[in-house]
Scaffold this motif. Structure first.
Motif, mmCIF file in Angstrom:
data_model
loop_
_atom_site.group_PDB
_atom_site.id
_atom_site.type_symbol
_atom_site.label_atom_id
_atom_site.label_comp_id
_atom_site.label_asym_id
_atom_site.label_seq_id
_atom_site.Cartn_x
_atom_site.Cartn_y
_atom_site.Cartn_z
ATOM 1 N N PHE A 61 -37.732 102.770 81.560
ATOM 2 C CA PHE A 61 -36.488 103.452 81.236
ATOM 3 C C PHE A 61 -36.816 104.694 80.409
ATOM 4 O O PHE A 61 -37.857 104.759 79.761
ATOM 5 C CB PHE A 61 -35.566 102.566 80.405
ATOM 6 N N HIS A 62 -35.904 105.638 80.433
ATOM 7 C CA HIS A 62 -36.096 106.860 79.653
ATOM 8 C C HIS A 62 -34.853 107.090 78.806
ATOM 9 O O HIS A 62 -33.734 106.934 79.278
ATOM 10 C CB HIS A 62 -36.302 108.035 80.615
ATOM 11 N N LYS A 63 -35.073 107.416 77.532
ATOM 12 C CA LYS A 63 -33.949 107.748 76.659
ATOM 13 C C LYS A 63 -34.130 109.188 76.197
ATOM 14 O O LYS A 63 -35.205 109.530 75.705
ATOM 15 C CB LYS A 63 -33.943 106.849 75.424
ATOM 16 N N THR A 64 -33.091 110.000 76.316
ATOM 17 C CA THR A 64 -33.216 111.386 75.878
ATOM 18 C C THR A 64 -33.216 111.469 74.353
ATOM 19 O O THR A 64 -33.727 112.416 73.779
ATOM 20 C CB THR A 64 -32.072 112.243 76.437
ATOM 21 N N SER A 65 -32.617 110.469 73.681
ATOM 22 C CA SER A 65 -32.686 110.395 72.232
ATOM 23 C C SER A 65 -32.572 108.920 71.871
ATOM 24 O O SER A 65 -32.135 108.126 72.689
ATOM 25 C CB SER A 65 -31.546 111.187 71.593
ATOM 26 N N ARG A 94 -37.646 108.931 74.274
ATOM 27 C CA ARG A 94 -38.325 107.644 74.190
ATOM 28 C C ARG A 94 -38.560 107.080 75.572
ATOM 29 O O ARG A 94 -37.712 107.192 76.449
ATOM 30 C CB ARG A 94 -37.463 106.655 73.419
ATOM 31 N N LEU A 95 -39.726 106.458 75.731
ATOM 32 C CA LEU A 95 -40.015 105.727 76.959
ATOM 33 C C LEU A 95 -39.857 104.248 76.622
ATOM 34 O O LEU A 95 -40.413 103.777 75.639
ATOM 35 C CB LEU A 95 -41.442 106.013 77.421
ATOM 36 N N GLU A 134 -27.775 95.817 84.227
ATOM 37 C CA GLU A 134 -27.084 97.010 83.739
ATOM 38 C C GLU A 134 -28.014 97.955 82.981
ATOM 39 O O GLU A 134 -27.599 99.020 82.563
ATOM 40 C CB GLU A 134 -25.919 96.612 82.832
ATOM 41 N N GLY A 135 -29.259 97.519 82.739
ATOM 42 C CA GLY A 135 -30.174 98.361 81.976
ATOM 43 C C GLY A 135 -29.907 98.339 80.484
ATOM 44 O O GLY A 135 -30.513 99.088 79.730
ATOM 45 N N ALA A 146 -29.275 107.531 72.806
ATOM 46 C CA ALA A 146 -28.725 107.680 74.153
ATOM 47 C C ALA A 146 -28.866 106.378 74.932
ATOM 48 O O ALA A 146 -29.648 105.508 74.579
ATOM 49 C CB ALA A 146 -29.456 108.798 74.879
ATOM 50 N N ASP A 147 -28.081 106.264 75.996
ATOM 51 C CA ASP A 147 -28.225 105.122 76.898
ATOM 52 C C ASP A 147 -29.513 105.279 77.694
ATOM 53 O O ASP A 147 -29.867 106.383 78.094
ATOM 54 C CB ASP A 147 -27.051 105.066 77.872
ATOM 55 N N ALA A 148 -30.169 104.170 77.911
ATOM 56 C CA ALA A 148 -31.413 104.223 78.680
ATOM 57 C C ALA A 148 -31.101 104.411 80.156
ATOM 58 O O ALA A 148 -30.170 103.827 80.684
ATOM 59 C CB ALA A 148 -32.186 102.926 78.469
ATOM 60 N N GLU A 149 -31.886 105.288 80.802
ATOM 61 C CA GLU A 149 -31.748 105.452 82.247
ATOM 62 C C GLU A 149 -32.938 104.802 82.918
ATOM 63 O O GLU A 149 -34.082 105.062 82.548
ATOM 64 C CB GLU A 149 -31.745 106.931 82.604
ATOM 65 N N ARG A 150 -32.665 103.996 83.937
ATOM 66 C CA ARG A 150 -33.754 103.326 84.622
ATOM 67 C C ARG A 150 -34.523 104.349 85.456
ATOM 68 O O ARG A 150 -33.937 105.095 86.233
ATOM 69 C CB ARG A 150 -33.204 102.226 85.525
ATOM 70 N N LEU A 151 -35.830 104.418 85.269
ATOM 71 C CA LEU A 151 -36.637 105.359 86.037
ATOM 72 C C LEU A 151 -37.147 104.705 87.311
ATOM 73 O O LEU A 151 -36.868 105.165 88.412
ATOM 74 C CB LEU A 151 -37.834 105.835 85.206
ATOM 75 N N PHE A 152 -37.910 103.632 87.157
ATOM 76 C CA PHE A 152 -38.439 102.940 88.337
ATOM 77 C C PHE A 152 -38.936 101.559 87.918
ATOM 78 O O PHE A 152 -39.011 101.247 86.737
ATOM 79 C CB PHE A 152 -39.575 103.723 88.984
ATOM 80 N N THR A 153 -39.237 100.744 88.915
ATOM 81 C CA THR A 153 -39.702 99.382 88.678
ATOM 82 C C THR A 153 -41.000 99.189 89.443
ATOM 83 O O THR A 153 -41.111 99.639 90.582
ATOM 84 C CB THR A 153 -38.649 98.375 89.176
#
Lengths: 398, 162
Positions: free
Chosen positions: B38-42, B24-25, A144-145, B45-52
């Protein structure tokens, strides 16, 4: 020989297929392994669509592999046990661990007492419903990340606390139930803690020696040494009447202080995965579905009560870490899955086998873990919908 | 730059790096060598998966980021070394004095020492421009000379008001 080899082949292939199907449907593999064990095992169902499916007998060979599964599950628990993190964050981890234990163990004990169960059986039941599944939860967090979010801290902190507690608890239960009267119990508890204390001392002060023992460039020799020593220590512990799983846990913590941790993760994990899969499979193998159906009401009640208990304790734990309301609710949902350690406790109960320990508790645990591992993963996957619904009811703004 | 490092039991390690502003990275390093970004805008914020990345790939990408494959010269202007002389690109800004002048009028070679060896105009390049070639706003002059000569040329282009 041919017959045994064929049975083990069928078992391992069944496990592989079940694991593949579970992964494809993004559910935990643990219930899948149990179900395939139930299907292929000697108990009901014995035939599906007229085809005989009772293909695998409850063989000693499979029992040994399953036993190794328990040993290595606990060995890795010790290995990955982060003493540094525990010390760095001890205040908060103790707080969330305490909340988690009081509420969930309390609910489990209350169920046992409400049913009028004797003290030992109640202790087993409380432990089974208290301990969350590190395997299912960690996998879900990655999927889920959440692993990159703040809610992972209280969830993992709680798991760290539970890991130590379950090691101590297993040692205690194994000693208490060693048979004999109170005096016998005191002696066996003493023996257990002496043995484990010695092991812990070796683990802590012998880190340098352990480092040298396992220094080899060959992966083959390395994996043989680790598997050999772990099995030897576990066997010696069991021969002395101490929990083999706890001995393996201590050996793991000893090795966690050496430079070999990453290599063990790389080289020994495949062996652990095979043994652990066979352990879950063998749980299904020895499960009598009719007994599980007999305790359906108890399973149902426990599922409802202990899901709510974890949800409440987890939400409070999120608050301890100063998380927002939504993230605190996620912590509550994230800790719901139960799995491997509940089954380890049930196996210990079955090995003692007196009263309900040999019948009701193992059957209850299988039903309970099947529901809770699946329900837990689903709750985590649907967390946003659930937290939205809960937060929209409360009027206070974040 | 702050880097937060946390042990993730059973998984590996987690690193959080503050980027510009609140971003944040987040990098999760698994025991099996897999790296998830993952990338967080703040921070909240919830982390968004960028790539693996697999371990092997992560090392290659890491080497590229470190500059082991290609090391850019970290200067404000791009240059190509050419003995003592270097080549530099000079922009002709809108409203600067060169606009509308020819190469001969501007007499840049005499005044700075650097020679204009080509003019880049939008997508075309005029090599060896004739003396009667007119400068346009937006042209990029490709000039050859020593560092001092090129500095002089840049000052001319920026300040040329006649």
């Amino acid at each position: 020989m041919a017959e045994l080899l064929l049975e083990v082949g069928i078992a391992l292939t069944g496990i592989a297929i079940a694991g593949g199907l579970a992964t494809r449907s993004t559910l935990s593999v643990i219930p899948a392994y149990i179900v395939v064990g139930i299907v292929l095992g000697p108990n009901e169902p014995t035939s599906i669509l007229g085809l005989p499916v009772a293909l695998v007998g409850d063989r000693e060979f499979i029992d040994v592999l399953a036993e190794l599964g328990v040993v290595f599950l606990l060995f890795f628990l010790g290995l990955e046990f982060s003493v540094d993190q525990l010390l760095q964050d001890r205040k908060r981890i103790t707080a969330v661990g305490g909340i988690d234990f009081l509420i969930n163990f309390g609910v489990g004990a209350a169920i046992g007492l409400a049913l009028g169960w004797p003290i030992v059986e109640t202790l087993f039941l409380a432990g089974i419903v208290y301990i969350s599944s590190s395997a299912v939860i960690t996998k879900s967090l990655i999927q889920e990340g959440w692993i990159a979010n703040d809610e992972s801290s209280p969830i993992l902190g709680t798991l760290v606390f539970e890991d130590i507690l379950i090691a101590v608890y297993l040692a205690l239960l194994a000693a208490i139930t060693g048979g004999g009267g109170l005096r016998q119990a005191v002696i066996s508890v003493g023996t257990a803690f002496l043995f484990l204390g010695g092991l812990a001392a070796i683990a802590w002060y012998g880190a340098g020696w352990l480092d040298r023992v396992f220094s080899t460039t060959s992966d083959e020799l390395f994996v043989l040494r680790i598997v050999g020593l772990t099995t030897l220590v576990a066997g010696a512990a069991l021969a002395l009447g101490v929990s083999e799983a706890v001995a393996a846990f201590f050996l793991g913590t000893g090795l966690s202080q050496t430079s070999h941790v990453e290599r063990i993760e790389h080289v020994v994990t495949p062996a652990r995965d095979i043994f652990a899969a066979v352990f879950f499979f063998s749980i299904g193998l020895t499960t009598d579905v009719t007994l599980v159906a007999g305790v359906a009401a108890l399973v149902g009640a426990a599922v409802v009560l202990t899901t709510l208990a974890k949800f409440v304790s987890g939400t409070l734990s999120g608050r301890v870490y100063d998380l927002t309301r939504r993230r605190s609710l996620r912590v509550g949902l994230g800790l719901v899955p139960r799995g491997e350690f509940s089954l380890v406790l049930a196996t210990l109960a079955a090995s003692i086998g007196t009263g309900r320990l040999g019948t009701v508790i193992p059957a209850f645990t299988v039903g309970y873990v099947l529901v809770m591992s699946i329900l837990g993963s689903v709750l985590i996957q649907r967390a946003d919908t659930i937290t939205d619904a809960l937060l929209s009811r409360t009027t206070s703004a974040e | 730059m702050t880097v937060y490092e946390t042990d993730v039991p059973g998984v590996g390690k987690k690193f959080e790096v503050d980027l510009d502003g609140d971003e944040r990275l987040v990098l999760v390093m698994h025991h099996d060598g897999k790296r998830e970004f993952f990338h967080k805008t703040s921070p909240d914020a919830d982390a968004e998966r960028l790539f693996t990345l697999s371990g092997q790939r992560a090392r290659e990408v890491g080497a590229i980021i470190q500059g082991a494959y290609f090391q850019p010269v970290e200067l404000s202007d791009v240059e190509v070394p050419l003995g003592d002389a270097i080549i530099e690109w000079v922009d002709v800004e809108v409203g600067c004095g060169l606009e509308g002048q020819t190469l001969a009028d501007a007499n840049l070679r005499k005044r700075s020492g650097a020679s204009v060896i080509a003019i880049q105009r939008e997508s075309e390049t005029i090599p060896n421009p004739d003396p009667d070639e007119t400068f346009h706003a937006g042209d990029i002059l490709v000039a050859l000379g020593t560092r001092e000569e090129l500095d002089a040329l840049e000052r001319l282009v920026e300040s040329d008001e006649d």
